[in-house]
Design an enzyme around this catalytic site. Structure first.
Site, PDB file in Angstrom:
ATOM      1  N   GLU A   1      -6.657  18.298   5.285  1.00  0.00           N
ATOM      2  CA  GLU A   1      -5.624  17.318   5.560  1.00  0.00           C
ATOM      3  C   GLU A   1      -4.380  17.870   4.630  1.00  0.00           C
ATOM      4  OE1 GLU A   1      -6.893  13.315   6.541  1.00  0.00           O
ATOM      5  OE2 GLU A   1      -7.879  13.574   4.685  1.00  0.00           O
TER       6      GLU A   1
ATOM      7  N   TRP B   1       1.926   8.607  10.618  1.00  0.00           N
ATOM      8  CA  TRP B   1       1.020   9.086   9.499  1.00  0.00           C
ATOM      9  C   TRP B   1       1.933  10.349   9.003  1.00  0.00           C
ATOM     10  CZ3 TRP B   1      -4.067   9.282  12.968  1.00  0.00           C
ATOM     11  CH2 TRP B   1      -4.564   7.958  12.801  1.00  0.00           C
ATOM     12  N   THR B   2       1.179  11.382   8.462  1.00  0.00           N
ATOM     13  CA  THR B   2       1.663  12.495   7.573  1.00  0.00           C
ATOM     14  C   THR B   2       2.414  13.147   8.443  1.00  0.00           C
ATOM     15  OG1 THR B   2       0.326  11.788   5.832  1.00  0.00           O
ATOM     16  CG2 THR B   2       1.058  13.992   5.823  1.00  0.00           C
TER      17      THR B   2
ATOM     18  N   TRP C   1       0.872  -1.300   0.019  1.00  0.00           N
ATOM     19  CA  TRP C   1      -0.015   0.241   0.162  1.00  0.00           C
ATOM     20  C   TRP C   1       0.884   1.270  -0.154  1.00  0.00           C
ATOM     21  CZ3 TRP C   1      -5.034   1.763   0.052  1.00  0.00           C
ATOM     22  CH2 TRP C   1      -5.339   2.962   0.562  1.00  0.00           C
TER      23      TRP C   1
ATOM     24  N   ARG D   1      -3.616  16.810  12.931  1.00  0.00           N
ATOM     25  CA  ARG D   1      -2.822  16.036  11.934  1.00  0.00           C
ATOM     26  C   ARG D   1      -1.786  16.706  10.947  1.00  0.00           C
ATOM     27  NH1 ARG D   1      -8.027  13.250   9.106  1.00  0.00           N
ATOM     28  NH2 ARG D   1      -8.469  12.800  11.375  1.00  0.00           N
TER      29      ARG D   1
ATOM     30  N   ASP E   1      -0.017   9.003   1.349  1.00  0.00           N
ATOM     31  CA  ASP E   1       0.221  10.181   1.184  1.00  0.00           C
ATOM     32  C   ASP E   1       1.589  10.437   1.078  1.00  0.00           C
ATOM     33  OD1 ASP E   1      -2.369  10.281   2.410  1.00  0.00           O
ATOM     34  OD2 ASP E   1      -1.768  11.558   4.030  1.00  0.00           O
TER      35      ASP E   1
ATOM     36  N   TRP F   1     -10.595   9.447  -1.098  1.00  0.00           N
ATOM     37  CA  TRP F   1     -10.941   8.696   0.420  1.00  0.00           C
ATOM     38  C   TRP F   1     -12.580   8.156  -0.102  1.00  0.00           C
ATOM     39  CZ3 TRP F   1      -8.176   5.673   3.019  1.00  0.00           C
ATOM     40  CH2 TRP F   1      -7.089   6.355   3.282  1.00  0.00           C
TER      41      TRP F   1
END
Length: 832
Positions: free
Chosen positions: A235, A118-119, A59, A184, A62, A321
């Site tokens: 985001e 994460w990002t 997978w 985030r 981002d 998404w």
């Protein structure tokens, strides 16, 4: 949205009016379906994108903004196994933003598998503000402790080896202030005017700003809100300073949004404005959009190392998404899910009183071009097939019109034209309609089949650059004012291109199809070349004439334009003595023991002259030709048709006139050239319709190219582009299945050539690289009138175990009368 989060409600986005995406119809020169059992591209063939960044496996999502370290751009992206699960950052490097090299996992999943990374973003701490050493790469990234998505905080990682490996710093440096599950994706940038680091963090319909002197200790400063119309939460925010084309400096604030709530794109929204050290002030209330497609999300931008003030690069994750968690065809065919867009260059331009970002595909893509096809300008009123087949290319076109309803280009077209993705202009919009590229098991859903971008409704012309790569289509409009990026679900056999209009005519001019090399990051390194030309002499290779000198050239020769793209310090260069010199360079014999031969090639675009396969000048159809029905025992006819070559032609009017029926079939041959050119006249009864009068190219048991007449006795040139079929066994079959009016077909002068529309007897002025087996040239290529060497690949699957030689020829004394070559490599995979 991050992995393992609940999907949000789906909102319908803008859709084109019913019927706007015109279906194309067959014309006289067409492609017909291959049968399922004999199709050239079986279902298990790789569907991996050829020139887009993809993960080696599993997978990809981002991207993380690249940093310049160790003489290259270091890009990171979210990577997990299985798909859409907790994971870390994978690393890829590039020097030209076109070819990426996989470097493995840089920041892994930690904490016993429940502490994903994460990002975030990284910076090079040139002045050692954080204390990890001058030039350390420092990253802030969102992590949910224990996998609890309601406790998102910002953690620090640092690298002292140029971004290859990272060390975790410890506790979060920006803690979650309120336990909110949307805190985030920090983006950090140096603010030279205020001597501070700035971090912008995404919230639900807000951006929060923090500043720090050392990347460890952060102070909350302000927030920016955008709630109406509702374009979702922020985001992967972005913030940077850039100098516009008028010399003024501006700040840009951006974020990836869910614009479909309000009929806007699900991509990158941005505002221009100013940053005063604590607060961002926008020039306008509403954002502009950097992409109008469905699949340019979580995008990042980074400065051009050579022009950091005026130019930035950008790329996005090609997904959405609303359907990203779904399986896609590459999961089954190649074991991976996800790709990035091509990299684009960004510049800020003043347009009236507004400053807008313009996008242009990165120039490094030009260096990947292995072949350019230039279809003739054409005026279309209805539809026309370009006669080209491919799956990884850039298509350039200028389209102009006076009055019509709809005009466009269909790419990824199936042989029966039922499948395709349309790119067109309709009522003041440029659109992409991918509804015709869905599969039964894979669909984007009815709400996400169409995307569109506004253009001048009074426009009578448009310039399109369309990038097609197996499972994606990216469209750059005019000077990069609009871009539409979309995934597609092409089948391997969806390779055609056609042009269409509705309600009037349009002229398609300056057409160019640039085929792009396979530079997939997933493949292993190429083996060592069997000829790299790094010595002062040619070794076992032999020369004739003067063009190649006594040994490889040390780069550019006197009076030659700068030569680039070769590896090492030397290459084959027949410019010795200038373009007027001629000669040959021939290798020793070797055994073909790999399925591919890769070579770097440049220089002049002068293919070998065409060869006559059949001229029908004898008393029989020709040696090895067979006939059935009324044509058995017959032969060519002595005619005097307009456009005829010689005294005779193949004419199915023989032996009974229009009442004669049967087939006339060539012996089998291997396709070794890019084009099959022929002359055709007679009845207009296309293959696939009842009572066909057609000439067909049959490859591996299936009809792959076909042509019919135009109810005329004038011999008309037909060119079949068969580049994609090189190495396959083929036959040419003329079939007459009708006894009605114009129930016959005439065929003449079948040539194998390197250019469309060839004529027999051209002068031998070639600048070519050739593979010779058994005394015959079985593969050939030429340069592209460029001194930049690019990779070309020959598929040698049909030649395994045979003895061969390489013969490089320079027979040309005019402009671009030379050939460049380097790095002949036998390999298990195409050139990378």
């Amino acid at each position: 949205m991050r992995v393992n989060e609940d999907p949000r409600p789906v909102r319908l986005r803008r859709r084109l009016l019913a019927g706007v995406a015109a279906l194309t119809t067959a014309v006289a020169v067409a492609v017909v379906p291959a049968t399922a059992s004999t199709a050239l591209n079986p279902p298990d063939q790789s569907l991996r994108a050829q020139y887009h960044l993809t993960p080696p496996d599993h997978w990809l999502s981002d991207p993380q903004r690249p940093v310049w370290a160790n003489g290259k751009y270091n890009l990171y992206y979210l990577y997990s196994n299985p798909n859409n699960s907790p994971g870390g950052w994978r690393h890829a490097t590039t020097t030209d933003n076109a070819v990426f090299t996989d470097q493995g996992v840089a920041i892994p999943l930690g904490g016993g598998g429940n502490f994903p990374v994460w990002t975030g973003s990284g910076v090079v701490d040139t002045d050692n503000t954080a204390g990890f050493g001058a030039g350390a790469v420092v990253v802030l990234a969102t992590q949910p402790p224990g996998g609890d998505r309601y406790q998102q905080s910002q953690y620090l990682w640092y690298s002292t080896d140029g971004g290859t490996t990272f060390t975790a710093y410890g506790a979060p440096v920006i803690a979650n202030p309120d336990g909110n599950d949307w805190f985030r994706d920090p983006k950090i940038v140096w603010d030279a005017a205020h001597d501070d680091w700035v971090a912008v963090i995404g919230r639900q319909q807000q951006l929060w700003f923090y500043t720090s002197p050392d990347l460890k200790n952060w102070t909350y400063r302000s927030q920016f809100s955008y709630t109406s119309p509702n374009i979702g939460g922020f985001e992967c925010p972005d913030i940077y300073q850039i100098t516009a084309d008028d010399g003024t400096s501006h700040w840009v604030l951006a974020g990836s949004m869910q614009g479909d709530y309000s009929g806007q794109p699900d991509t990158y929204a941005y505002w221009t404005g100013t940053w005063d050290g604590t607060t961002f002030h926008t020039d306008a209330r509403d954002p502009q959009w950097l992409d109008y497609g469905s699949d340019w999300y979580a995008a990042v931008s980074w400065p051009d190392h050579d022009h950091p003030d005026t130019t930035r690069y950008a790329l996005g994750w090609m997904n959405n998404w609303n359907y990203a968690p779904n399986a896609v065809p590459t999961d089954a065919s190649d074991g991976y899910n996800g790709q990035m867009s091509v990299v684009r260059s960004l510049m800020l331009n003043k347009q009236g009183s507004t400053y807008s970002l313009l996008s242009k595909p990165v120039s490094g893509l030009d260096d990947l071009v292995t072949r350019t096809v230039h279809p003739a300008d054409v005026t279309v009123n209805g539809s026309a097939d370009l006669g080209y087949h491919g799956s990884a290319y850039e298509l350039d076109a200028d389209i102009s019109w006076q009055q019509l309803n709809n005009v466009g280009i269909s790419v990824g077209q199936s042989a029966d034209k039922s499948r395709h993705t349309n790119i067109g202009v309709y009522q003041g919009t440029v659109y992409v309609d991918r509804s015709g590229s869905s599969q039964a098991a894979y669909s984007f859903g009815s709400a996400f089949q169409h995307t569109q971008a506004p253009i001048d409704p009074a426009a009578k012309s448009v310039h399109l650059r369309v990038f097609v790569d197996r499972s994606s289509v990216e469209v750059f409009v005019n000077d990069g004012e609009r871009v539409l990026s979309n995934n597609v679900f092409f089948l391997p056999s969806d390779t055609g291109i056609s042009l269409y209009t509705d309600g009037g005519a349009a002229t398609f001019s300056n057409l160019a199809i640039k085929e792009l090399a396979n530079v997939s990051t997933a493949a292993a390194a190429q083996p060592a070349p069997f000829a790299d030309f790094e010595s002062s002499g040619y070794g076992s290779w032999t020369t004739s004439g003067t063009a190649f000198g006594s040994g490889p050239a040390a780069g550019t020769l006197p009076n030659q334009q700068p030569v680039s793209g070769y590896l090492g310090s030397r290459l084959v260069n027949s410019y010795t003595g200038g373009d007027a010199s001629t000669g040959s360079l021939t290798s020793a014999a070797f055994t073909i023991d790999k399925p591919f031969l890769n070579v770097l090639a440049g220089g002049g675009a002068h293919p070998a002259p065409s060869s006559v396969f059949a001229d029908f000048e004898g008393s029989t159809w020709g040696s090895g030709w067979t006939a059935t029905g009324d044509f058995a025992g017959q032969g060519p006819s002595a005619d005097a048709l307009p456009g005829q070559v010689g005294a005779k032609v193949l004419d199915t009017y023989v032996g009974g006139g229009d009442g004669a029926m049967g087939t006339i079939t060539s012996p089998s041959f291997t396709i070794t050239r890019d084009y099959i050119d022929l002359l055709v006249a007679g009845g207009n009864h296309p293959w696939g319709s009842p009572g066909a009068t057609a000439v067909n190219l049959i490859v591996d048991g299936a009809v792959q190219r076909t042509a019919t007449g135009a109810n005329s006795s004038t011999m008309t040139p037909v060119s079949w582009d068969v580049h994609a079929l090189i190495g396959h066994t083929a036959r040419i079959e003329v079939t007459d299945q009708t006894t009605t009016g114009w129930g016959h077909l005439m065929v003449d002068q079948i040539l194998f050539s390197g250019v469309p529309g060839a004529t027999a007897g051209e002068p031998d002025d070639q600048t070519t690289i050739n593979l010779v087996v058994g005394g015959s040239v079985v593969r050939t290529l030429t340069g592209q009138n460029s001194e930049h060497l690019t990779w070309s690949t020959w598929d040698l699957s049909d030649l395994q175990g045979q003895s061969a030689t390489i013969r490089i020829l320079d027979h040309n004394t005019g402009g671009w009368g030379h050939i460049d070559a380097d790095q002949f490599t036998l390999s298990d995979r195409p050139a990378a």
